[in-house]
Design an enzyme around this catalytic site. Structure first.
Site, PDB file in Angstrom:
ATOM      1  CB  SER A   1     -22.928 -24.495  -8.892  1.00 53.86           C
ATOM      2  OG  SER A   1     -21.820 -24.636  -9.748  1.00 53.86           O
TER       3      SER A   1
ATOM      4  CE  LYS B   1     -23.515 -26.748  -5.107  1.00 53.18           C
ATOM      5  NZ  LYS B   1     -23.773 -26.057  -3.837  1.00 53.18           N
TER       6      LYS B   1
HETATM    7  P1  NAP Z   1     -17.672 -22.824   1.114  1.00 50.88           P
HETATM    8  O1  NAP Z   1     -16.499 -21.988   1.497  1.00 50.88           O
HETATM    9  O2  NAP Z   1     -17.394 -24.216   0.618  1.00 50.88           O
HETATM   10  O3  NAP Z   1     -18.699 -22.850   2.320  1.00 50.88           O
HETATM   11  C1  NAP Z   1     -19.714 -23.789   2.443  1.00 50.88           C
HETATM   12  C2  NAP Z   1     -20.275 -23.647   3.844  1.00 50.88           C
HETATM   13  O4  NAP Z   1     -21.359 -24.576   4.003  1.00 50.88           O
HETATM   14  C3  NAP Z   1     -19.258 -23.940   4.946  1.00 50.88           C
HETATM   15  O5  NAP Z   1     -19.111 -22.812   5.759  1.00 50.88           O
HETATM   16  C4  NAP Z   1     -19.876 -25.087   5.705  1.00 50.88           C
HETATM   17  O6  NAP Z   1     -19.776 -24.996   7.107  1.00 50.88           O
HETATM   18  C5  NAP Z   1     -21.356 -24.933   5.359  1.00 50.88           C
HETATM   19  N1  NAP Z   1     -22.066 -26.188   5.609  1.00 50.88           N
HETATM   20  C6  NAP Z   1     -21.818 -27.406   5.073  1.00 50.88           C
HETATM   21  N2  NAP Z   1     -22.650 -28.314   5.595  1.00 50.88           N
HETATM   22  C7  NAP Z   1     -23.442 -27.653   6.485  1.00 50.88           C
HETATM   23  C8  NAP Z   1     -24.491 -28.041   7.349  1.00 50.88           C
HETATM   24  N3  NAP Z   1     -24.902 -29.307   7.421  1.00 50.88           N
HETATM   25  N4  NAP Z   1     -25.088 -27.087   8.121  1.00 50.88           N
HETATM   26  C9  NAP Z   1     -24.680 -25.802   8.070  1.00 50.88           C
HETATM   27  N5  NAP Z   1     -23.669 -25.365   7.280  1.00 50.88           N
HETATM   28  C10 NAP Z   1     -23.065 -26.292   6.497  1.00 50.88           C
HETATM   29  O7  NAP Z   1     -18.523 -22.033   0.004  1.00 50.88           O
HETATM   30  P2  NAP Z   1     -17.994 -21.280  -1.281  1.00 50.88           P
HETATM   31  O8  NAP Z   1     -16.845 -22.019  -1.913  1.00 50.88           O
HETATM   32  O9  NAP Z   1     -17.825 -19.839  -0.948  1.00 50.88           O
HETATM   33  O10 NAP Z   1     -19.235 -21.483  -2.281  1.00 50.88           O
HETATM   34  C11 NAP Z   1     -20.452 -20.805  -2.100  1.00 50.88           C
HETATM   35  C12 NAP Z   1     -21.539 -21.479  -2.933  1.00 50.88           C
HETATM   36  O11 NAP Z   1     -21.188 -21.372  -4.328  1.00 50.88           O
HETATM   37  C13 NAP Z   1     -21.678 -22.967  -2.667  1.00 50.88           C
HETATM   38  O12 NAP Z   1     -23.036 -23.343  -2.805  1.00 50.88           O
HETATM   39  C14 NAP Z   1     -20.855 -23.600  -3.773  1.00 50.88           C
HETATM   40  O13 NAP Z   1     -21.232 -24.925  -4.061  1.00 50.88           O
HETATM   41  C15 NAP Z   1     -21.198 -22.670  -4.910  1.00 50.88           C
HETATM   42  N6  NAP Z   1     -20.235 -22.668  -6.037  1.00 50.88           N
HETATM   43  C16 NAP Z   1     -18.922 -22.958  -5.864  1.00 50.88           C
HETATM   44  C17 NAP Z   1     -18.062 -22.914  -6.947  1.00 50.88           C
HETATM   45  C18 NAP Z   1     -16.577 -23.141  -6.791  1.00 50.88           C
HETATM   46  O14 NAP Z   1     -15.818 -22.881  -7.739  1.00 50.88           O
HETATM   47  N7  NAP Z   1     -16.127 -23.589  -5.634  1.00 50.88           N
HETATM   48  C19 NAP Z   1     -18.539 -22.589  -8.214  1.00 50.88           C
HETATM   49  C20 NAP Z   1     -19.907 -22.282  -8.357  1.00 50.88           C
HETATM   50  C21 NAP Z   1     -20.744 -22.314  -7.262  1.00 50.88           C
HETATM   51  P3  NAP Z   1     -18.468 -25.369   7.918  1.00 50.88           P
HETATM   52  O15 NAP Z   1     -17.680 -24.085   7.856  1.00 50.88           O
HETATM   53  O16 NAP Z   1     -18.966 -25.732   9.246  1.00 50.88           O
HETATM   54  O17 NAP Z   1     -17.804 -26.508   7.175  1.00 50.88           O
END
Ligand code: NAP
Length: 257
Positions: free
Chosen positions: A134, A156
């Site tokens: 991120s 991260k």
């Molecule tokens: P997301 O929808 O929050 O998905 C995260 C996934 O991680 C979920 O499917 C979850 O599984 C899985 N997970 C969590 N703990 C786990 C574990 N112990 N073992 C296996 N899987 C696990 O992701 P996103 O929002 O698309 O984001 C993608 C990436 O970009 C992330 O790294 C996020 O931090 C980063 N990011 C986000 C933002 C933002 O605006 N949100 C901005 C910049 C970067 P479950 O489905 O089982 O819960």
């Protein structure tokens, strides 16, 4: 020869898009997607579950023993797992407050979980590890670190550094705020170490998840995406020319300092 790829976090909002893009290029990729439980994935993937189900495997990144079988035989690993904050029930007059579920703190998922995957990738001879982190992680005082007392960006960043130091071939993609919008409608810009925050406002530093998925898939086969860590954002719609060829972005960022 097709590239065997495992996407972890495949039931997540970006992970699912990456897995679908990989599946749509059957000549190039042989993908599988790691989810914590089929049951939970069925709920979160909704209509997408049926199409993805044949390539889903179960595993928990905080339990290395569960990763051995899913990671055996892969050549590339895409790490798209993340701790996810939950909101406490709102209280009148109070700002929203957040917490992480037991076992789901950023230290456990974003750091130890990433380390588990990187260590195993090294042991199993995986050729390329691609980590989605991120923007904001270069600044320890970033407000996101205070969410749920989780220091999510700090952990991260720690995972990024561990991957860089691992000796594995890597690509680290640090997107700005993620939006649920289609790909290909914005001009995409790459930068390093959060320098884009000083050019655009923080709220303008965002990008559709679908564009991040395109970049991830392209980076898997692009030589000049290797051993690089970069930020990526999309300009507001209507500004600039939408980026058609994301692979051209990799040449515009140098090797990690
Ligand atoms: P997301 O929808 O929050 O998905 C995260 C996934 O991680 C979920 O499917 C979850 O599984 C899985 N997970 C969590 N703990 C786990 C574990 N112990 N073992 C296996 N899987 C696990 O992701 P996103 O929002 O698309 O984001 C993608 C990436 O970009 C992330 O790294 C996020 O931090 C980063 N990011 C986000 C933002 C933002 O605006 N949100 C901005 C910049 C970067 P479950 O489905 O089982 O819960």
């Amino acid at each position: 020869m097709k590239l065997n790829v495992l996407v972890t976090g495949a039931a997540g909002r970006t992970g699912r898009l990456v897995l679908e893009n990989l599946l749509s290029d059957k000549d190039t990729f042989e993908p599988r997607g790691l989810v914590r439980s089929f049951e939970k994935a069925k709920e979160s993937l909704e209509d997408h579950y049926a199409k993805l189900e044949p390539v889903l495997v179960e595993g928990d990144v905080t339990r290395p023993d569960t990763l051995v079988s899913p990671m055996t035989g892969i050549e590339a690993l895409v790490i798209l797992v993340s701790a996810v904050p939950k909101m406490h029930p709102p209280v009148d007059g109070q700002p929203p407050s957040f917490y992480f579920e037991k076992g789901g703190m950023p230290e456990t998922v974003d750091w130890i979980g990433a380390k588990n995957q990187i260590d195993l990738a090294k042991r199993l001879g995986v050729s390329h590890v691609l980590l989605v982190g991120s923007m904001g992680s270069s600044n320890d005082n970033d407000p996101l670190n205070r969410v749920g007392d989780g220091n999510i960006l700090r952990f991260k960043r720690k995972a990024e550094q561990y991957l860089i130091d691992s000796g594995l071939t890597y690509t680290i993609v640090n997107p700005g705020g993620l939006r649920n919008e289609p790909a290909g409608e914005r001009e995409l810009l790459v930068g390093r170490n959060d320098e884009l925050f000083s050019i655009y406002s923080r709220s303008a530093c965002s990008i559709p998840r679908a564009d991040v998925a395109r970049i991830v898939v392209s980076a898997l086969t692009a030589e000049d995406a290797r051993n690089k860590a970069f930020d990526v954002v999309g300009r507001p719609k209507g500004d600039g020319i939408p980026t058609a060829d994301v692979s051209a972005l990799f040449a515009t960022t140098g090797p990690t300092l």
